[in-house]
Scaffold this active site. Structure first.
Site, mmCIF file in Angstrom:
data_model
loop_
_atom_site.group_PDB
_atom_site.id
_atom_site.type_symbol
_atom_site.label_atom_id
_atom_site.label_comp_id
_atom_site.label_asym_id
_atom_site.label_seq_id
_atom_site.Cartn_x
_atom_site.Cartn_y
_atom_site.Cartn_z
ATOM 1 C CE LYS A 9 -3.879 -2.415 2.187
ATOM 2 N NZ LYS A 9 -4.897 -2.402 3.284
ATOM 3 C CE1 TYR A 49 -9.165 -3.555 0.097
ATOM 4 C CE2 TYR A 49 -8.542 -1.535 -1.032
ATOM 5 C CZ TYR A 49 -8.206 -2.603 -0.227
ATOM 6 O OH TYR A 49 -6.930 -2.737 0.263
ATOM 7 C CG ASN A 112 -3.949 -2.856 6.818
ATOM 8 O OD1 ASN A 112 -3.744 -2.458 5.677
ATOM 9 N ND2 ASN A 112 -4.996 -3.592 7.131
ATOM 10 C CG HIS A 115 -5.081 -6.587 -0.624
ATOM 11 N ND1 HIS A 115 -6.341 -6.649 -0.073
ATOM 12 C CD2 HIS A 115 -5.094 -7.421 -1.691
ATOM 13 C CE1 HIS A 115 -7.087 -7.496 -0.786
ATOM 14 N NE2 HIS A 115 -6.354 -7.976 -1.778
ATOM 15 C CD GLU A 126 -8.339 -9.457 -4.111
ATOM 16 O OE1 GLU A 126 -9.123 -9.018 -3.250
ATOM 17 O OE2 GLU A 126 -7.207 -9.912 -3.817
HETATM 18 P P1 DAT Z 1 -7.842 -7.462 5.165
HETATM 19 O O1 DAT Z 1 -7.058 -6.393 4.443
HETATM 20 O O2 DAT Z 1 -7.099 -7.987 6.359
HETATM 21 O O3 DAT Z 1 -8.344 -8.555 4.252
HETATM 22 P P2 DAT Z 1 -10.554 -6.438 5.170
HETATM 23 O O4 DAT Z 1 -10.710 -7.094 3.832
HETATM 24 O O5 DAT Z 1 -11.571 -6.752 6.209
HETATM 25 O O6 DAT Z 1 -9.115 -6.734 5.792
HETATM 26 O O7 DAT Z 1 -10.552 -4.861 4.978
HETATM 27 C C1 DAT Z 1 -9.906 -4.278 3.869
HETATM 28 C C2 DAT Z 1 -9.132 -3.076 4.330
HETATM 29 O O8 DAT Z 1 -10.034 -2.080 4.829
HETATM 30 C C3 DAT Z 1 -8.165 -3.343 5.486
HETATM 31 O O9 DAT Z 1 -6.920 -3.821 5.026
HETATM 32 C C4 DAT Z 1 -8.063 -1.989 6.122
HETATM 33 C C5 DAT Z 1 -9.454 -1.402 5.923
HETATM 34 N N1 DAT Z 1 -10.292 -1.626 7.096
HETATM 35 C C6 DAT Z 1 -10.911 -2.785 7.447
HETATM 36 N N2 DAT Z 1 -11.602 -2.644 8.581
HETATM 37 C C7 DAT Z 1 -11.428 -1.358 8.962
HETATM 38 C C8 DAT Z 1 -11.880 -0.578 10.058
HETATM 39 N N3 DAT Z 1 -12.668 -1.085 11.016
HETATM 40 N N4 DAT Z 1 -11.478 0.729 10.120
HETATM 41 C C9 DAT Z 1 -10.694 1.270 9.168
HETATM 42 N N5 DAT Z 1 -10.235 0.580 8.101
HETATM 43 C C10 DAT Z 1 -10.587 -0.709 8.010
HETATM 44 MG MG MG Z 2 -9.684 -8.440 2.646
#
Ligand code: DAT
Ligand code: MG
Length: 137
Positions: A9, A49, A112, A115, A126
């Site tokens: 990212k 997303y 974070n 991805h 993807e």
């Molecule tokens: P991951 O990236 O671990 O698969 P995800 O698919 O649930 O997680 O979410 C996609 C991204 O969205 C994640 O990397 C960071 C952001 N995100 C997820 N939950 C969030 C939250 N509660 N607050 C802010 N950003 C969030």
């Molecule tokens: Mg995810």
């Protein structure tokens, strides 16, 4: 053999930690079958997303992932989807133990670092969004 999509990212590029992260995947034994640097536009980000559309963090997520260049990679190896997710750690870096990428490099859920596709079906979708067939070597 499986293939999975990894994105480094914008914060990973800004902080100059991409080499270290890529080295972890190489050291683990993954084969890099595709790699490019790009800046996602909003349309591509919304498609990538789309399962999160409507969630409170969605607009911020789109804003963030389009805020600068990213590195996209396709990694190949046994159980690549699960193993990469294990190496990444939990979505919230605060819940990711040291030794994981998010646990070693992150402190904020909105930044974070990385991805990784969450299932084989997701990986297939993807990878197609980021790479043409002839870009995978
Ligand atoms: P991951 O990236 O671990 O698969 P995800 O698919 O649930 O997680 O979410 C996609 C991204 O969205 C994640 O990397 C960071 C952001 N995100 C997820 N939950 C969030 C939250 N509660 N607050 C802010 N950003 C969030
Ligand atoms: Mg995810």
């Amino acid at each position: 053999m499986e293939r999975t999509l990894v994105l480094l990212k914008p914060e990973a590029l800004k902080r100059g930690i991409c080499g270290e992260i890529i080295a972890r995947f190489e050291r683990r034994g993954f084969k890099i079958v595709g790699m490019k640097m790009l800046r996602m536009d909003r349309e591509m980000a919304r498609e990538h997303y789309k399962v999160h559309e409507g969630k409170p963090f969605f607009e911020g997520l789109i804003e963030h992932i389009t805020s600068g260049p990213i590195i996209a990679m396709v990694l190949e190896g046994p159980s690549a989807v699960r193993v990469v997710r294990d190496m990444m750690g939990a979505t919230d870096p605060l819940n990711s133990p040291p030794g994981t990428i998010r646990g070693d490099y992150g402190l904020h859920i909105g930044e974070n670092i990385i991805h990784g596709s969450d299932s084989l079906e997701t990986a297939e979708r993807e990878i197609k969004l980021f790479f043409r067939d002839d870009e995978l070597l």
